[in-house]
Scaffold this active site. Structure first.
Site, PDB file in Angstrom:
ATOM      1  N   GLU A  89      73.975  26.528  56.511  1.00 11.31           N
ATOM      2  CA  GLU A  89      72.748  27.061  55.895  1.00 11.31           C
ATOM      3  C   GLU A  89      72.877  27.012  54.376  1.00 11.31           C
ATOM      4  O   GLU A  89      71.964  26.599  53.659  1.00 11.31           O
ATOM      5  CB  GLU A  89      72.521  28.521  56.316  1.00 11.31           C
ATOM      6  CG  GLU A  89      71.760  28.722  57.588  1.00 11.31           C
ATOM      7  CD  GLU A  89      71.475  30.197  57.849  1.00 11.31           C
ATOM      8  OE1 GLU A  89      70.840  30.474  58.883  1.00 11.31           O
ATOM      9  OE2 GLU A  89      71.876  31.065  57.044  1.00 11.31           O
ATOM     10  N   GLY A 216      31.154  45.643  34.404  1.00 17.15           N
ATOM     11  CA  GLY A 216      30.523  44.389  34.004  1.00 17.15           C
ATOM     12  C   GLY A 216      29.440  44.008  34.991  1.00 17.15           C
ATOM     13  O   GLY A 216      29.328  44.580  36.078  1.00 17.15           O
ATOM     14  N   MET A 217      28.635  43.033  34.630  1.00 17.57           N
ATOM     15  CA  MET A 217      27.550  42.586  35.481  1.00 17.57           C
ATOM     16  C   MET A 217      28.082  41.887  36.724  1.00 17.57           C
ATOM     17  O   MET A 217      29.257  41.490  36.788  1.00 17.57           O
ATOM     18  CB  MET A 217      26.637  41.623  34.706  1.00 17.57           C
ATOM     19  CG  MET A 217      27.364  40.392  34.201  1.00 17.57           C
ATOM     20  SD  MET A 217      26.334  39.297  33.198  1.00 17.57           S
ATOM     21  CE  MET A 217      25.374  38.504  34.486  1.00 17.57           C
ATOM     22  N   GLY A 218      27.232  41.756  37.736  1.00 20.41           N
ATOM     23  CA  GLY A 218      27.625  41.066  38.951  1.00 20.41           C
ATOM     24  C   GLY A 218      28.021  39.626  38.672  1.00 20.41           C
ATOM     25  O   GLY A 218      27.380  38.942  37.878  1.00 20.41           O
ATOM     26  N   GLY A 219      29.092  39.179  39.319  1.00 23.33           N
ATOM     27  CA  GLY A 219      29.533  37.797  39.145  1.00 23.33           C
ATOM     28  C   GLY A 219      30.357  37.551  37.908  1.00 23.33           C
ATOM     29  O   GLY A 219      30.685  36.407  37.593  1.00 23.33           O
ATOM     30  N   GLY A 221      33.426  38.568  37.325  1.00 22.20           N
ATOM     31  CA  GLY A 221      34.847  38.394  37.599  1.00 22.20           C
ATOM     32  C   GLY A 221      35.638  39.684  37.692  1.00 22.20           C
ATOM     33  O   GLY A 221      36.868  39.673  37.599  1.00 22.20           O
ATOM     34  N   LYS A 222      34.953  40.808  37.908  1.00 21.35           N
ATOM     35  CA  LYS A 222      35.652  42.103  37.995  1.00 21.35           C
ATOM     36  C   LYS A 222      36.616  42.133  39.170  1.00 21.35           C
ATOM     37  O   LYS A 222      37.767  42.567  39.035  1.00 21.35           O
ATOM     38  CB  LYS A 222      34.628  43.241  38.145  1.00 21.35           C
ATOM     39  CG  LYS A 222      33.625  43.356  37.018  1.00 21.35           C
ATOM     40  CD  LYS A 222      32.689  44.535  37.210  1.00 21.35           C
ATOM     41  CE  LYS A 222      31.834  44.402  38.458  1.00 21.35           C
ATOM     42  NZ  LYS A 222      30.909  43.255  38.430  1.00 21.35           N
ATOM     43  N   THR A 223      36.149  41.704  40.343  1.00 19.04           N
ATOM     44  CA  THR A 223      36.991  41.743  41.543  1.00 19.04           C
ATOM     45  C   THR A 223      38.186  40.810  41.398  1.00 19.04           C
ATOM     46  O   THR A 223      39.324  41.165  41.751  1.00 19.04           O
ATOM     47  CB  THR A 223      36.166  41.348  42.775  1.00 19.04           C
ATOM     48  OG1 THR A 223      35.074  42.267  42.928  1.00 19.04           O
ATOM     49  CG2 THR A 223      37.016  41.378  44.031  1.00 19.04           C
TER      50      THR A 223
END
Length: 728
Positions: A89, A216-219, A221-223
């Site tokens: 190994e 921040g606004m939707g879309g 990149g927060k997630t």
């Protein structure tokens, strides 16, 4: 479109860690604890545990497992070298480790590095059994190379405490994997810097409990950012949980919140047997069970304080050093929960956006030849929004140039549904009045000074100051450094699409009109009474003003009219019909720069008019024929830089602001002595006045063009104060 290979290729491994060890020495002790510690951190680990090793050589399956592992942990124990299986190994591991794709770490469990390197001591006795075998020299070389690698020695680490030793190994492997995941994921652009920036603000070296918000606004990149942070630091905590889509997964009867509470406890405690009867019970259990653990919890897409109260109620729920990260579109949720620090998510720079788009569209970091300009057009349209960039990149991947051009043109009329669905979530959650304010801004008021927008919206009956604050907190609008209303281009596009989508080809059914051709068609066609249109903005036009005026009278519910720029047709000789309706009586805000007529039409009742702004106009007097028609609701009047000659302010008992700056023809201004609601008065650059406060007359020298009457910001003055303080 021709296919293109990626600029760099990253190997995908079946296992993240391969454990090499002598079973008789450590299978049920050290290695067993190490394996479970790695698994608990979601590190996919290969451990040849159940196999009864028979024979002298490792089989092909094991060789494949070694090749399919990124990291190797070689646990050298006293009897490791007594097994030819272990030594084979090791040879294969050292062979793989010499490539840039694999890394081996030796762990000196109950032996010292020098014993492994020289095959001396107890380790040497174990190896003596292999001395006469043909492969002994190959094994010797592998042992020497392995002992020279950077690794860990139990005896000299953390005072030999095995539990702490194992924790250190797991943390360092986790950290390596975090860096790899950040760099290998070709869809993450600029995330390393953003992650480092937020992690630094978490101040991991401090033992207090902290909550940090990412808004921040939707879309935007927060997630994605929250996931990158979680992957980067979760190994430093005793328990961790990433809770996605909190808004979507929690519902009005709180059964969803109960499930999310259960998820957090299962993740943090690694206990699948936890039961929660209701949200209140969940709060008690979370406070009790997490109080003794240093935990990392990410609550993604929160939109209500009740969600935070159920999942991260108080700082004293958590042990020292714990960190809670919350992503949201609504800043007020964070403020209400007293979050320690609130960070804005940064949109992509043009360079980053082009790189991200190219990876989705072409599988490489730059556009392929022939698509450079089209790619720049798409990136310009996306305006730094990661969601839009990635959606369009995926959509255009594989399409030919003609399809690209068609898609780009279509976007200008019909936005991407995938993007709209994400953005509209924030709009759907607004109260009805705030929806109306948002649509007014998206269609007409974007770019206005905040104070002017508030005045216009208040004129239309809205609580504008509160409404703008709500929209700003929900990341739907921003206030520029110059005090102007602004919003992301895709948010603006979404608002305009909401107005148009039910009747895309019938602008006469739209509540707001701002496209010149549509305004012209509706006003010229004279289609009869229209009760749909509420607001109109016309920024420039070649439309005959007489036709324009006749068409306005049909818009029965029009509350807001804003016209900019001069009509090219002379109107000095045109007279209003005394019967025909021109301005709708529903008008509350009338803003017409360069109004081409000498007065307002007699047929205009103006009972609802709150704001009247006609700077640079030809207006001579308010009402045609010198009528004295009261404007009881009028609060804001601007006739600056106009041809105004006469004005009787007794007709405007509720006036608050008056701007008559540079009205050179103004000769008569009647201001009743009992007039008390004035807040701001501007009269600079006028030549002569008569009847100020009924009888006050300007001195003779005031007729000189170089002499100025300056009366600004008069704050509820009495007649005496006005006489002694305001005339210079």
């Amino acid at each position: 479109m021709a296919s293109s290979s990626t600029s760099s290729v990253h190997k995908s491994f079946k296992y993240e860690v391969f454990l090499s060890f002598r079973g008789k020495d450590t299978r049920k002790t050290f290695v067993d604890h190490l394996y479970h510690a790695l698994q608990n951190k979601s590190i996919h680990t290969y451990k040849d545990d159940e196999r009864i090793k028979k024979g002298e050589r490792i089989d092909d399956e094991l060789i494949k497992s070694i090749e399919d592992s990124k990291f190797y942990i070689i646990v050298f124990s006293k009897n490791y070298a007594s097994s030819s299986w272990c030594l084979d190994e090791l040879v294969k591991i050292i062979e793989c480790q010499k490539t840039t794709e694999h890394t081996a770490y030796p762990v000196f469990y109950d032996v010292e590095p020098t014993e492994v390197r020289k095959q001396s001591g107890e380790f040497g006795k174990a190896f003596a059994k292999q001395e006469k075998k043909e492969t002994a020299e190959k094994w010797r070389e592998a042992l020497k190379e392995a002992s020279d690698l950077a690794g860990w020695e139990l005896k000299n680490t953390l005072d030999g405490h095995e539990a702490k030793f194992i924790q250190k190994i797991v943390e360092e492997i986790s950290l390596e994997l975090r860096y790899i995941n950040l760099s290998v994921d070709e869809k993450l652009i600029g995330m390393e810097d953003r992650t480092r920036d937020v992690v630094s603000s978490l101040e991991m070296g401090f033992d207090d409990v902290r909550m940090i918000g990412i808004k921040g606004m939707g879309g935007a990149g927060k997630t994605t950012l929250a996931k990158a942070i979680f992957d980067h630091i979760s190994f430093q905590f005793e328990g961790s949980s990433f809770v996605e889509n909190v808004r979507e997964n929690s519902n009005s009867n709180f059964s969803g919140l109960k499930k999310l509470q259960k998820q957090v406890l299962k993740d943090v405690l690694n206990d699948q047997g936890i039961n929660i009867s209701n949200v209140h019970d969940g709060k008690k259990k979370m406070k009790k069970m997490m109080h003794c653990r240093k935990v990392l919890i990410v609550l993604d897409d929160v939109d209500h304080t009740k969600q935070l109260e159920a999942l991260a109620g108080e700082l004293n729920w958590f042990n020292k050093g714990s960190r809670i990260i919350i992503t949201t579109r609504d800043e007020q949720v964070l403020v209400a929960h007293r979050v320690n620090l609130i960070r804005d998510v940064n949109l992509l720079s043009p360079k980053e956006a082009l790189c991200l788009f190219s990876r989705y569209a072409f599988g490489r970091e730059i556009p392929i030849q022939g698509y450079e300009e089209l790619s720049r057009q798409v990136v310009l349209y996306a305006a730094g929004l990661p969601l839009t960039v990635s959606v369009l990149g995926s959509f255009l991947c594989g399409k030919v140039e003609v399809e690209w051009e068609s898609a780009i043109q279509r976007l200008k009329t019909i936005p991407s549904k995938d993007t709209l669905d994400i953005l509209e979530i924030s709009y759907i959650g607004l109260e009805e009045e705030h929806k109306e304010i948002f649509l007014d801004i998206a269609c007409i008021l974007k770019g206005c000074k905040k104070k002017d927008a508030i005045r216009a919206l208040e004129s239309c009956g809205f609580y504008a100051t509160i409404g703008l604050k709500v929209l700003e907190q929900k990341s739907l609008i921003t206030i520029s450094e110059y005090g102007e209303l602004d919003m992301h281009d895709r948010i603006e596009e979404m608002g305009q699409y909401i107005v148009r989508r039910l009747h895309p080809d019938e602008p006469n059914k739209h509540s707001r009109l701002w496209i010149e051709e549509e305004v012209r068609d509706i006003l010229v066609s004279d289609q009869g009474t229209n009760e749909a249109v509420r607001c109109i903005e016309l920024s420039s036009s070649e439309l005959n003003p007489e036709i324009f005026m006749k068409g306005l009278g049909n818009l029965k519910k029009l509350r807001f009219l804003q016209v900019h720029h001069y009509f090219p047709y002379p109107s000095n000789n045109w007279e209003f019909d005394e019967v025909r309706r021109y301005f709708p009586n529903a008008l509350r805000c009338l803003r017409w720069e360069r109004y081409p007529f000498g007065s307002l039409p007699k047929s205009f009742q103006a009972n609802n008019l709150v704001q009247l702004e006609m700077p640079y106009s030809r207006i001579v007097q308010l009402w045609e024929g010198g009528d004295k028609k009261a404007l009881n609701k009028l609060r804001f009047l601007d006739l600056s830089w106009s041809n105004l000659k006469y004005l009787d302010l007794g007709l405007t008992p509720n006036l608050e602001t008056l701007d008559l700056t540079d009205c050179p023809d103004l000769v008569e201004l009647h201001m009743p002595a009992e007039w008390r609601k004035l807040i701001s008065l501007k009269l600079s650059h006028s030549k002569s006045l008569h009847g100020l406060f009924g009888e006050l007359q300007r001195p003779n020298e005031a007729n000189s063009e170089t002499t100025k009457l300056i009366v600004t910001e008069v704050l509820l003055m009495t007649r005496k104060q006005y006489n002694t303080q305001a005339i210079h």
